[in-house]
Scaffold this active site. Structure first.
Site, PDB file in Angstrom:
ATOM      1  N   ASP A  40       0.807  -1.224   0.000  1.00  0.00           N
ATOM      2  CA  ASP A  40       0.000   0.000   0.000  1.00  0.00           C
ATOM      3  C   ASP A  40       0.841   1.275   0.000  1.00  0.00           C
ATOM      4  O   ASP A  40       1.930   1.324   0.572  1.00  0.00           O
ATOM      5  CB  ASP A  40      -0.906  -0.015   1.240  1.00  0.00           C
ATOM      6  CG  ASP A  40      -2.085   0.929   1.113  1.00  0.00           C
ATOM      7  OD1 ASP A  40      -2.644   1.040   0.004  1.00  0.00           O
ATOM      8  OD2 ASP A  40      -2.453   1.555   2.125  1.00  0.00           O
ATOM      9  N   ASN A  56     -10.220   0.703   3.353  1.00  0.00           N
ATOM     10  CA  ASN A  56      -8.910   0.614   4.008  1.00  0.00           C
ATOM     11  C   ASN A  56      -9.000   1.075   5.465  1.00  0.00           C
ATOM     12  O   ASN A  56      -9.518   2.160   5.744  1.00  0.00           O
ATOM     13  CB  ASN A  56      -7.892   1.495   3.291  1.00  0.00           C
ATOM     14  CG  ASN A  56      -7.448   0.924   1.964  1.00  0.00           C
ATOM     15  OD1 ASN A  56      -8.061   0.014   1.421  1.00  0.00           O
ATOM     16  ND2 ASN A  56      -6.374   1.459   1.427  1.00  0.00           N
ATOM     17  N   VAL A  57      -8.442   0.258   6.375  1.00  0.00           N
ATOM     18  CA  VAL A  57      -8.488   0.554   7.810  1.00  0.00           C
ATOM     19  C   VAL A  57      -7.108   0.350   8.415  1.00  0.00           C
ATOM     20  O   VAL A  57      -6.491  -0.705   8.220  1.00  0.00           O
ATOM     21  CB  VAL A  57      -9.507  -0.355   8.532  1.00  0.00           C
ATOM     22  CG1 VAL A  57      -9.517  -0.060  10.029  1.00  0.00           C
ATOM     23  CG2 VAL A  57     -10.900  -0.174   7.945  1.00  0.00           C
TER      24      VAL A  57
END
Length: 283
Positions: free
Chosen positions: A84, A232-233
């Site tokens: 990411d 996304n977390v």
């Protein structure tokens, strides 16, 4: 179950009108907690490792990537591995060899023309290497180098520009700026759901919401209905972990063995994952 390509999980979620959650991995405990929470919820999940996390591990991507992949192999549900927020092209080119089926190339802070050119080159390499590539248009606030907040004029993703961007870059998914912000410690973000719908109608690829830790469950469910496919977390896990570690050490100030507080931190993260998956993704 097994380690599967990110493309597979995202495609299945999109076809079902649902979303798949991607949780940030910083330590081995993160990976173990995420997969434990996903198993408890019976829901597939994405483990994502950011460029910052790689930097934390001395700039070496294989150790944390291989550890996460091994954890994924023993999970009761399907798990994908995603790299990411990559800005370093050398790191992006290490993605396939490190076991990632997907990556997010982040040129979102650059002006449109530079973002488009850099992302198009990244897509050409990624597709040649069999890597599914996500990119960002607009700018999600909350990063240390953020030029503006999530609510500043001009930072949100424009649907017409997004359509051109996707067509000219060939990206597989698009992270959009619709009101969320990275690193939020309160779930108070208000999303522009009408904009999400317009973006969904304008682009042919799945939409990704970054900064989802600051978005409440109702807002997330509405966002999924409007067209968000990948959520996304990260910060929510770190908050749960840190709170549990502090509570354990406060109750046992003489504790020197890290296993008791790491266990509590891991359990707290797993519960956070389970609750979000059952409340937003599985429902």
């Amino acid at each position: 179950m097994s380690l599967v390509p990110t493309r597979e999980l995202v495609s299945k979620a999109a076809s079902a009108g649902r979303a798949v959650a991607a949780f940030n991995v910083i330590t081995l405990e993160h990976a173990e907690a995420i997969t434990a929470g996903a198993s408890a919820a019976g829901t597939p999940v994405i483990l994502q490792i950011s460029e910052n996390a790689v930097r934390f591990h001395g700039g070496q991507v294989p150790p944390i990537a291989r550890a996460a992949a091994e954890v994924a192999q023993s999970c009761d549900v399907d798990v994908a591995l995603h790299l990411d927020h990559v800005t370093d092209l050398r790191l992006l080119r290490a993605a396939a060899d490190a076991g990632f089926s997907s990556a997010m190339f982040d040129a979102g802070a650059q002006p449109y023309a530079q973002n488009l050119a850099a992302t198009r080159a990244a897509v050409e390499w990624a597709h040649g290497a069999g890597v599914w590539l996500e990119a960002e248009l607009g700018y999600v606030g909350g990063k240390p180098d953020a030029p503006a907040s999530a609510h500043a004029p001009g930072v949100r993703t424009d649907p017409q520009e997004a359509a051109r961007y996707v067509a000219e870059t060939g990206v597989d998914a698009l992270a959009v700026a619709v009101g969320s912000s990275h690193a939020m410690t309160e779930r108070s973000a208000s999303l522009d759901h009408e904009l999400i719908e317009r973006l969904r109608d304008a682009v042919p690829v799945p939409l990704v919401l970054h900064g989802s830790s600051g978005v409440g469950d109702d807002e997330l469910r509405r966002a999924v209905r409007a067209g968000i496919v990948k959520i996304n977390v990260g910060t929510a896990l770190n908050m749960a972990f840190t709170r549990a570690v502090r509570e354990t050490l406060a109750a046992k100030p003489d504790l020197t063995d890290p296993r008791p507080y790491l266990t509590r931190g891991r359990e707290a993260m797993a519960e956070t994952v389970r609750v979000l998956l059952e409340g937003v993704v599985s429902g």
